[in-house]
Design an enzyme around this catalytic site. Structure first.
Site, PDB file in Angstrom:
ATOM      1  N   SER A  19      -3.682  -2.733   0.010  1.00  0.00           N
ATOM      2  CA  SER A  19      -4.935  -1.980   0.118  1.00  0.00           C
ATOM      3  C   SER A  19      -4.812  -0.900   1.183  1.00  0.00           C
ATOM      4  CB  SER A  19      -6.101  -2.911   0.475  1.00  0.00           C
ATOM      5  OG  SER A  19      -6.386  -3.812  -0.565  1.00  0.00           O
ATOM      6  N   THR A  68      -8.743   0.875  -2.503  1.00  0.00           N
ATOM      7  CA  THR A  68      -8.693   2.004  -1.568  1.00  0.00           C
ATOM      8  C   THR A  68     -10.079   2.538  -1.222  1.00  0.00           C
ATOM      9  OG1 THR A  68      -8.354   3.486  -3.465  1.00  0.00           O
ATOM     10  CG2 THR A  68      -6.398   2.724  -2.313  1.00  0.00           C
ATOM     11  N   SER A  69     -11.121   1.781  -1.527  1.00  0.00           N
ATOM     12  CA  SER A  69     -12.499   2.191  -1.233  1.00  0.00           C
ATOM     13  C   SER A  69     -13.085   1.244  -0.200  1.00  0.00           C
ATOM     14  CB  SER A  69     -13.336   2.198  -2.519  1.00  0.00           C
ATOM     15  OG  SER A  69     -12.758   3.038  -3.480  1.00  0.00           O
ATOM     16  N   CYS A 104     -11.632  -8.813   3.003  1.00  0.00           N
ATOM     17  CA  CYS A 104     -10.447  -8.289   2.330  1.00  0.00           C
ATOM     18  C   CYS A 104      -9.234  -8.903   3.009  1.00  0.00           C
ATOM     19  CB  CYS A 104     -10.383  -6.767   2.416  1.00  0.00           C
ATOM     20  SG  CYS A 104      -8.839  -6.085   1.756  1.00  0.00           S
ATOM     21  N   ASN A 106      -6.041  -8.400   2.347  1.00  0.00           N
ATOM     22  CA  ASN A 106      -5.012  -7.414   2.624  1.00  0.00           C
ATOM     23  C   ASN A 106      -5.293  -6.665   3.924  1.00  0.00           C
ATOM     24  OD1 ASN A 106      -2.929  -7.316   0.447  1.00  0.00           O
ATOM     25  ND2 ASN A 106      -4.727  -7.134  -0.851  1.00  0.00           N
ATOM     26  N   SER A 312     -11.142  -7.024  -9.467  1.00  0.00           N
ATOM     27  CA  SER A 312     -11.828  -6.651  -8.242  1.00  0.00           C
ATOM     28  C   SER A 312     -12.720  -5.458  -8.530  1.00  0.00           C
ATOM     29  CB  SER A 312     -10.813  -6.301  -7.147  1.00  0.00           C
ATOM     30  OG  SER A 312     -11.474  -5.924  -5.953  1.00  0.00           O
ATOM     31  N   HIS A 317      -6.962  -5.834 -10.899  1.00  0.00           N
ATOM     32  CA  HIS A 317      -6.270  -5.401  -9.683  1.00  0.00           C
ATOM     33  C   HIS A 317      -4.807  -5.113  -9.992  1.00  0.00           C
ATOM     34  CE1 HIS A 317      -4.797  -5.565  -5.502  1.00  0.00           C
ATOM     35  NE2 HIS A 317      -6.051  -5.329  -5.151  1.00  0.00           N
ATOM     36  N   MET A 321      -5.471  -9.440  -4.649  1.00  0.00           N
ATOM     37  CA  MET A 321      -6.249  -9.401  -3.433  1.00  0.00           C
ATOM     38  C   MET A 321      -5.792 -10.540  -2.516  1.00  0.00           C
ATOM     39  SD  MET A 321      -7.893  -8.973  -6.474  1.00  0.00           S
ATOM     40  CE  MET A 321      -9.171 -10.171  -6.789  1.00  0.00           C
TER      41      MET A 321
END
Length: 396
Positions: A19, A68-69, A104, A106, A312, A317, A321
């Site tokens: 991520s 990436t958000s 998260c 990651n 996700s 994904h 995750m």
């Protein structure tokens, strides 16, 4: 015509695991964003470039995927025996909201590294060379994460030869320990919110004939609904394009997620699921078989214990995750869950599972205590690297 100038806020753009996110120190945020509320949500959405009806994030730092958000806030910890508080916001791509309901995994890796970069860890605890143990309080879910961050010459070591499927280049390994990851004090009553290792969900007929679908629902790492790939017409070897290019498939998988969220007590009505996209996750599992990953690498059945594909924020994904990996490792360690059965049905202290980008190994320590399954910790390795640092600019 007069216009408000842009404001600039100190920020660091970091890859953590598979991520990426924009990281802030709490004290660097505008005063009205240092507390939870709509100003903070608006700031994060504008940083990322959401909501974006084009789903491209051209006018923001986001990458138009759930991976990436993301935005993160770190501060010195308010909890005893912890170094930092880590707060995570999953920013919706096309809708105007920030989901604070989960973690998260990651970016937990990057949180450990950023804590050192940002000067939030007592210098006396940082070795000149070696491993710095960063004690993280995950403020969204009220859990402890221990990050073992490599240090060289007093600074975080970011380069190395540790390879992580889903990340193109090698980097330094960071080991994460998710302590007591089951949800025994949150919205679920225990690690298995229904009290069962396997339930039957009521789902629409277009999901499965008869409207009954077997599922393992677990709250460990992140609330997750596991189903058998074969039961919904999949093999478990699917790559992103096979699912994400099919609106009907995404709608069926969202129906499973909604049914699981209702049974787990995470939502009261189906309509609430639209404002809780981050949790629960939905994943489908299958016994190991050979397949070709998204990079073109062949993954052999003999090298993995099972196959897992997870969604996700409404899309499959590209890898896995980190929090869902905790759920996978925990469920695999408990005989009788769908995850454990897909892995062969034997007692497992760790599993290596196949995902769209390759494989990942995760370990979990689970035990049956007074008739209830508990897990003391889950362990996995990731990496993190600063991509850019300075200021992010936001229209005033």
């Amino acid at each position: 015509m007069s216009a408000a100038p842009q404001i600039k806020v100190p920020a660091t753009y970091i890859r953590g695991g598979t991520s990426k996110g924009v990281f802030f120190r709490l004290q660097d945020l505008p005063a009205n964003c240092q507390v939870a509320g709509e100003p903070r949500n608006q700031l994060f959405m504008r940083v990322i470039g959401s909501p974006d009806p084009y789903a491209a994030h051209i006018d923001g730092m986001g990458g138009a995927t759930s991976s990436t958000s993301k935005c993160v806030i770190l501060s010195k910890s308010s909890q005893p025996e912890h170094d930092v508080d880590y707060l995570y916001g999953q920013v919706s791509i096309d809708k105007a909201f920030v989901d604070w309901s989960g973690n998260c995994g990651n970016l937990s890796t990057a949180a450990g590294a950023f804590a050192l970069h940002a000067g939030l860890v007592d210098p006396a605890r940082i070795p000149e060379n070696g491993i710095c143990v960063v004690r993280i309080w995950q403020a969204n879910i009220h859990k402890t994460i221990i990050a073992h961050v490599p240090v060289s010459n007093g600074q975080v070591q970011e380069t190395g030869d540790f390879e992580l499927d889903g990340v193109t280049f090698p980097a330094a390994e960071i080991v994460l320990e998710f302590m007591n990851p089951s949800d025994d004090d949150g919205e679920g009553s225990s690690m298995f919110p229904t009290g069962n290792l396997v339930d039957e969900l009521d789902v629409p007929e277009d999901v499965v004939t008869g409207g009954k679908l077997k599922a393992t629902m677990i709250s460990a790492g992140i609330p997750t609904v596991f189903v058998n790939a074969a039961d919904i017409g999949y093999t478990g070897t699917e790559l992103r394009e096979a699912i994400n290019s099919n609106p009907a498939a995404l709608a069926r998988l969202e129906a499973i997620r909604i049914a699981g969220a209702l049974r787990m007590g995470l939502i009261k009505t189906p309509a609430e699921a639209a404002t809780r996209q981050h949790t629960p996750k939905v994943a489908f599992v299958a016994p190991p078989t050979d397949y070709v990953s998204s990079s073109g690498k062949t993954i052999a059945a003999k090298d993995i214990d099972l196959l897992v594909r997870a969604l996700s924020m409404g899309k499959l994904h590209h890898a896995m995750m980190g929090t869902a990996a905790v759920a996978i490792g925990t469920a695999a360690a408990i005989p009788g869950t769908l995850v454990n059965l897909a892995a062969g049905g034997k007692a497992l202290e760790s599993v290596r599972f196949g995902h769209p980008s390759g494989t990942l190994k995760v370990g979990a320590a689970a035990a049956l205590v007074d008739g209830q399954w508990t897990v003391t910790k889950a362990i996995m390795s990731r990496s993190a690297r600063i991509l850019m640092e300075g200021w992010v600019r936001i229209p005033g």
